[in-house]
Design a protein around this motif. Structure first.
Motif, PDB file in Angstrom:
ATOM      1  N   GLY A 230      18.440 -15.034   2.682  1.00 19.02           N
ATOM      2  CA  GLY A 230      18.544 -14.176   1.768  1.00 19.02           C
ATOM      3  C   GLY A 230      18.107 -12.758   2.104  1.00 19.02           C
ATOM      4  O   GLY A 230      17.560 -12.381   3.272  1.00 19.02           O
ATOM      5  N   PRO A 231      18.459 -11.659   1.449  1.00 20.28           N
ATOM      6  CA  PRO A 231      17.698 -10.432   1.383  1.00 20.28           C
ATOM      7  C   PRO A 231      16.324 -10.370   1.594  1.00 20.28           C
ATOM      8  O   PRO A 231      15.432 -11.183   1.192  1.00 20.28           O
ATOM      9  CB  PRO A 231      18.402  -9.450   0.485  1.00 20.28           C
ATOM     10  N   HIS A 232      15.735  -9.142   1.912  1.00 20.98           N
ATOM     11  CA  HIS A 232      14.196  -8.848   1.689  1.00 20.98           C
ATOM     12  C   HIS A 232      13.616  -9.225   0.320  1.00 20.98           C
ATOM     13  O   HIS A 232      14.494  -8.691  -0.622  1.00 20.98           O
ATOM     14  CB  HIS A 232      13.915  -7.405   2.356  1.00 20.98           C
ATOM     15  N   PRO A 233      12.638  -9.672   0.001  1.00 21.51           N
ATOM     16  CA  PRO A 233      12.150 -10.055  -1.153  1.00 21.51           C
ATOM     17  C   PRO A 233      11.900  -8.823  -1.832  1.00 21.51           C
ATOM     18  O   PRO A 233      11.331  -7.798  -1.438  1.00 21.51           O
ATOM     19  CB  PRO A 233      10.988 -10.832  -0.910  1.00 21.51           C
ATOM     20  N   LYS A 234      12.065  -8.893  -3.244  1.00 18.16           N
ATOM     21  CA  LYS A 234      11.992  -7.978  -4.299  1.00 18.16           C
ATOM     22  C   LYS A 234      10.475  -8.035  -4.684  1.00 18.16           C
ATOM     23  O   LYS A 234       9.725  -7.155  -5.016  1.00 18.16           O
ATOM     24  CB  LYS A 234      12.898  -7.835  -5.174  1.00 18.16           C
ATOM     25  N   ASN A 235      10.319  -9.377  -5.056  1.00 16.63           N
ATOM     26  CA  ASN A 235       9.135  -9.780  -5.688  1.00 16.63           C
ATOM     27  C   ASN A 235       8.254 -10.734  -4.946  1.00 16.63           C
ATOM     28  O   ASN A 235       8.949 -11.558  -4.211  1.00 16.63           O
ATOM     29  CB  ASN A 235       9.089 -10.197  -7.063  1.00 16.63           C
ATOM     30  N   VAL A 236       6.764 -10.656  -4.862  1.00 19.00           N
ATOM     31  CA  VAL A 236       6.384 -11.774  -4.237  1.00 19.00           C
ATOM     32  C   VAL A 236       5.347 -12.133  -5.392  1.00 19.00           C
ATOM     33  O   VAL A 236       4.566 -11.506  -5.893  1.00 19.00           O
ATOM     34  CB  VAL A 236       5.178 -11.082  -2.927  1.00 19.00           C
TER      35      VAL A 236
END
Length: 416
Positions: A230-236
């Motif tokens: 997947g892409p770089h995370p938006k939320n952690v």
């Protein structure tokens, strides 16, 4: 291991029992073409099962032994029936990947239909599998991931989840996946699961503390994203099980607070532990989120901070899955996760708590406002003291120029 083809590790497992070999469907299974051209493995595991090591050998203290030789790229497992090959491989990945400037993570990951990925950190029993298996989002992976310059990738090829009191109503995706695996009775591992007489239906309500989990290939999950990248995370999202019931169910964390709580690894000893201990105990340890090499916990926190800053994952939600009591308020927790994923939590009104200094929303749609509030009780102060004592080993560690980020992280802890 690793769905990212640029950073994949080829593994060979030699085991004495079919049970241990079957569990290794948790690895990514090569296609016939890949198997034909497999070549020399990057790592080899020898699992002798119940055959014990000689405990009188130098440095040996018991009959079970798990020995890792990074120079020879080999692991030998002796004297245990536990199917622990994956734990060994996780340790290998957590050692090798950071050397490539890739952050290895003990986390779950899913992705929305618009490409918004979310990472879920949490210890056993904090609700990772329950919360990131959302039929409205694609599942990238369950437990182990890598975060590189290309985005996130799942390390595993399978799913391993707790099944105590599992039901179709509570967790439909997990229920359906395991039911499909049981119906096929292929490629799935059910340790001592009780079945109804003359039936392939499992009795999850009869499970006890030692028979709580099952595993199966990840493609049995209907909304699994194959390949699992997947892409770089938006939320952690940092998950914790605050069964003591003094922390708010969700809070918005600054970067320094994110690092502080990531390193602290707070949770309560619940889940299958509670059946063994018969009490609830707060626990915080710098290694809890990582369960890896003791000398590198802070290095992982520093790498996480760098990844979040570089790729814009600026929001982290500290979600307390079991707030106020041992009864998980799952529908409310899911609404909180939905608010994080949608971005609506960013626009909420916040107030700052005393002691921990957490920014908590005054309201979330569909969540009773009374459970969002934190009270300054004697138990809260005791918990804050536990955090303080746990973090003493961090004071001499340097993160950032002139130790500036270290000072910010220390200041992000409880103040009382």
């Amino acid at each position: 291991m690793n769905w990212d083809p640029k950073n994949r590790i080829k593994v060979r497992i030699v085991s004495a029992r079919a049970y241990h070999s079957l569990f290794m469907h948790m690895c990514i299974r090569p296609s016939p073409e890949e198997l034909e051209n497999f070549g020399t493995p990057d790592f080899t595991i020898y699992n002798a099962g119940q055959f014990p090591c000689n405990r009188y050998t130098h440095y040996m203290t018991s009959s079970p032994s798990i020995d890792l030789n990074l120079a020879r790229r080999e692991m030998v497992i002796l004297g245990t029936q536990y199917a622990g090959e994956m734990k060994g491989l996780f340790s290998v990945m957590h050692y090798l990947m950071p050397k490539r400037q890739i952050l290895s993570l003990h986390s779950g990951c899913n992705m929305g239909k618009h490409g918004d990925a979310a990472l879920f950190f949490g210890l056993s029993g904090t609700g990772k599998t329950t919360l990131y298996t959302d039929h409205n989002r694609y599942l990238i992976g369950v437990d182990e991931h890598c975060w590189s310059d290309n985005g996130v990738s799942n390390v595993e090829g399978g799913c391993y989840a707790k099944c105590i009191d599992l039901s179709r109503d509570k967790e439909p995706d997990i229920w359906n996946a395991f039911s499909l695996a049981l119906a096929k009775f292929y490629g799935s591992l059910w340790p001592l699961i009780k079945l109804l007489q003359n039936s392939c239906k499992a009795r999850f309500d009869l499970l006890n503390s030692l028979e709580h989990s099952c595993s199966l290939p990840i493609e049995y999950i209907p909304n699994a994203k194959i390949p699992c990248v997947g892409p770089h995370p938006k939320n952690v999202v940092l998950l914790a099980c605050d069964a003591i019931g003094v922390l708010p169910p969700v809070s918005k964390l600054s970067l320094a607070q994110t690092m502080y709580h990531f390193i602290s690894g707070y949770t309560a000893l619940v889940g299958f532990y509670v059946f063994l201990l018969h009490f609830i105990e707060a626990s915080a340890s710098c290694s809890l989120r990582l369960n890896l090499f003791d000398d590198t916990q802070k290095m992982y926190a520093a790498m996480l901070a760098e990844k979040m800053l570089k790729h814009g994952a600026t929001v982290a939600g500290q979600v307390e899955g079991n707030n106020r009591s041992l009864q998980a308020i799952l529908p409310y927790t899911r609404k909180i996760i939905d608010a994080i994923d949608s971005g609506s939590l960013l626009n909420a009104t916040y107030r700052k708590t005393e002691v921990f200094g957490l920014d908590i929303p005054t309201e979330i749609e569909g969540v009773p406002s009374e459970i969002l509030h934190l009270e300054n009780t004697e138990t809260l102060l005791k918990l804050a003291g536990l955090f303080k004592n746990n973090f003493e080993t961090f004071t001499n560690y340097k993160i950032g120029k002139d130790k500036k980020l270290t000072e910010e992280i220390l200041a992000a802890g409880p103040n009382f």
